[in-house]
Design an enzyme around this catalytic site. Structure first.
Site, PDB file in Angstrom:
ATOM      1  N   SER A 110       0.826  -1.197   0.000  1.00 20.66           N
ATOM      2  CA  SER A 110       0.000   0.000   0.000  1.00 20.66           C
ATOM      3  C   SER A 110       0.865   1.253   0.000  1.00 20.66           C
ATOM      4  O   SER A 110       1.738   1.408  -0.847  1.00 20.66           O
ATOM      5  CB  SER A 110      -0.968  -0.043   1.194  1.00 20.66           C
ATOM      6  OG  SER A 110      -1.982   0.913   1.059  1.00 20.66           O
ATOM      7  N   GLU A 233      -1.628  -2.466  -8.194  1.00 21.61           N
ATOM      8  CA  GLU A 233      -2.767  -2.768  -7.329  1.00 21.61           C
ATOM      9  C   GLU A 233      -3.271  -1.495  -6.675  1.00 21.61           C
ATOM     10  O   GLU A 233      -2.576  -0.483  -6.623  1.00 21.61           O
ATOM     11  CB  GLU A 233      -2.384  -3.801  -6.263  1.00 21.61           C
ATOM     12  CG  GLU A 233      -1.451  -3.297  -5.188  1.00 21.61           C
ATOM     13  CD  GLU A 233      -2.167  -2.845  -3.925  1.00 21.61           C
ATOM     14  OE1 GLU A 233      -3.329  -3.218  -3.696  1.00 21.61           O
ATOM     15  OE2 GLU A 233      -1.551  -2.086  -3.164  1.00 21.61           O
ATOM     16  N   HIS A 301      -4.043  -6.054  -0.962  1.00 20.61           N
ATOM     17  CA  HIS A 301      -4.819  -5.676   0.217  1.00 20.61           C
ATOM     18  C   HIS A 301      -5.796  -6.739   0.693  1.00 20.61           C
ATOM     19  O   HIS A 301      -6.232  -6.706   1.838  1.00 20.61           O
ATOM     20  CB  HIS A 301      -5.607  -4.394  -0.061  1.00 20.61           C
ATOM     21  CG  HIS A 301      -4.791  -3.146  -0.002  1.00 20.61           C
ATOM     22  ND1 HIS A 301      -3.977  -2.735  -1.040  1.00 20.61           N
ATOM     23  CD2 HIS A 301      -4.667  -2.200   0.967  1.00 20.61           C
ATOM     24  CE1 HIS A 301      -3.393  -1.590  -0.708  1.00 20.61           C
ATOM     25  NE2 HIS A 301      -3.779  -1.249   0.490  1.00 20.61           N
TER      26      HIS A 301
END
Length: 331
Positions: A110, A233, A301
């Site tokens: 992230s 992502e 995630h």
């Protein structure tokens, strides 16, 4: 380069963005106990238990926490508590020389993309897109059990090369039970998707697209080379933002050099009623660029999560929906 973790080895933990040790304390403590159950010793960073509203500290304070772990010869791996939004503000203050002189396994996902790619850009030492303490190891069974096994396979044993990434049998992106378990999460049967067929080998580079926005085009962003394989992502975005973010990479010329793309599962994706998946948006943006693409991969995630090495060669067989690591990170 590195050596596998063994019982008694030390992991350093830091908070690059959100103050998870305060705002998600129960989840953080649960994740920490899981790591300790593997026989690992935890060294908590200096911002543990501290917060400055939306973040754990100022950019310099967060960098100092991270740098102290980099410089500690006992620390073998560094994990974040979780991500957030502002890890890019640490980049001017990180001790890249310390990482170059005494490499450690840097793992995260992230917002930690900024730190991972920044450290790799400055040193060319491989880093790992993988779990964090609270958001990943703080998850509940049965999903976390797969994540924990993958962690042990990759980081606590010598890695057989080539190594084929497994496809977990189930997955979830439910946001229930973030802190305490109150009900069972949905278990979706799992599979990856061939968005475009083909085979490619190359250096893996990439991470969270939304985070890339905060430092792409700077000296902290790795130069994308011809033949690279992209890991892309995101989380909790609408289809409109997904299109914008893919287009940002296209306008930077990233897709012109890529040999293949690994598209991770998008947690809590909102298609705004279109019925269109992120990989379909990607295909539209690529506009006929027929490179191999595997979509819905479990390295981001959603749960379970399987780590993946940034900066090392991998093989993508989109036709067979197979990802293979071709280089070990162990000396």
């Amino acid at each position: 380069m590195f050596s596998p973790l063994k019982k008694g080895d030390m992991i350093g933990i830091y908070s690059p963005s959100k103050p998870a040790t305060v705002t998600a304390k129960a989840r953080y403590e649960r994740g920490k106990k899981r790591l300790e159950a593997l026989g690992l010793i935890i060294r908590e960073g200096s911002l543990t238990g501290k917060d400055d509203f939306y973040r754990s500290g100022t950019p310099k304070e967060r960098a100092q926490e991270f740098n102290a772990l980099l410089r500690d010869p006992q620390v073998k791996m560094i994990l974040p508590t979780m991500g957030g939004t502002n890890a890019n503000s640490m980049l001017p203050y990180l001790d890249y020389q310390a990482f170059r002189q005494n490499p450690k396994m840097l793992v995260g996902l992230s917002d930690v993309t900024a730190i991972l790619l920044g450290m790799y850009a400055k040193t060319e030492i491989p880093v790992f897109y993988g779990p964090s303490v609270a958001s990943t190891f703080g998850e509940f069974p049965p999903f976390v059990q797969y994540t924990q096994q993958y962690f042990k396979n990759l980081f606590m044993h010598s890695l057989p090369i080539p190594y084929d990434m497994p496809v977990p049998p189930i997955w979830t992106d439910d946001r229930l039970n973030w802190l305490e378990k109150t009900s069972e999460k949905t278990q979706h049967p799992n599979s990856w998707i061939t968005a475009q067929s083909g085979v490619a080998e190359g250096r893996l580079i990439g991470g969270n697209i939304n985070t890339m926005y905060g430092f792409i085009g700077t000296p902290f962003f790795p130069q994308i080379k011809e033949g690279d394989i992209l890991l892309l992502e995101d989380t909790s975005k609408t289809i409109a933002v997904v299109e914008k973010n893919f287009t940002m990479l296209k306008l930077h010329g990233v897709f012109d050099k890529a040999a293949a793309i690994i598209l991770g599962k998008h947690e809590q994706y909102d298609d705004l009623g279109t019925g269109r998946k992120p990989f379909e948006v990607l295909l539209e943006v690529l506009d006929g660029n027929n490179i191999p693409i595997i979509a819905e991969v479990d390295c981001c995630h959603t749960h379970p999560l399987h780590a993946i090495p940034i900066g090392l060669r991998i093989r993508v067989d989109a036709s067979k929906k197979q990802i293979s690591f071709l280089e070990s990170w162990y000396s």
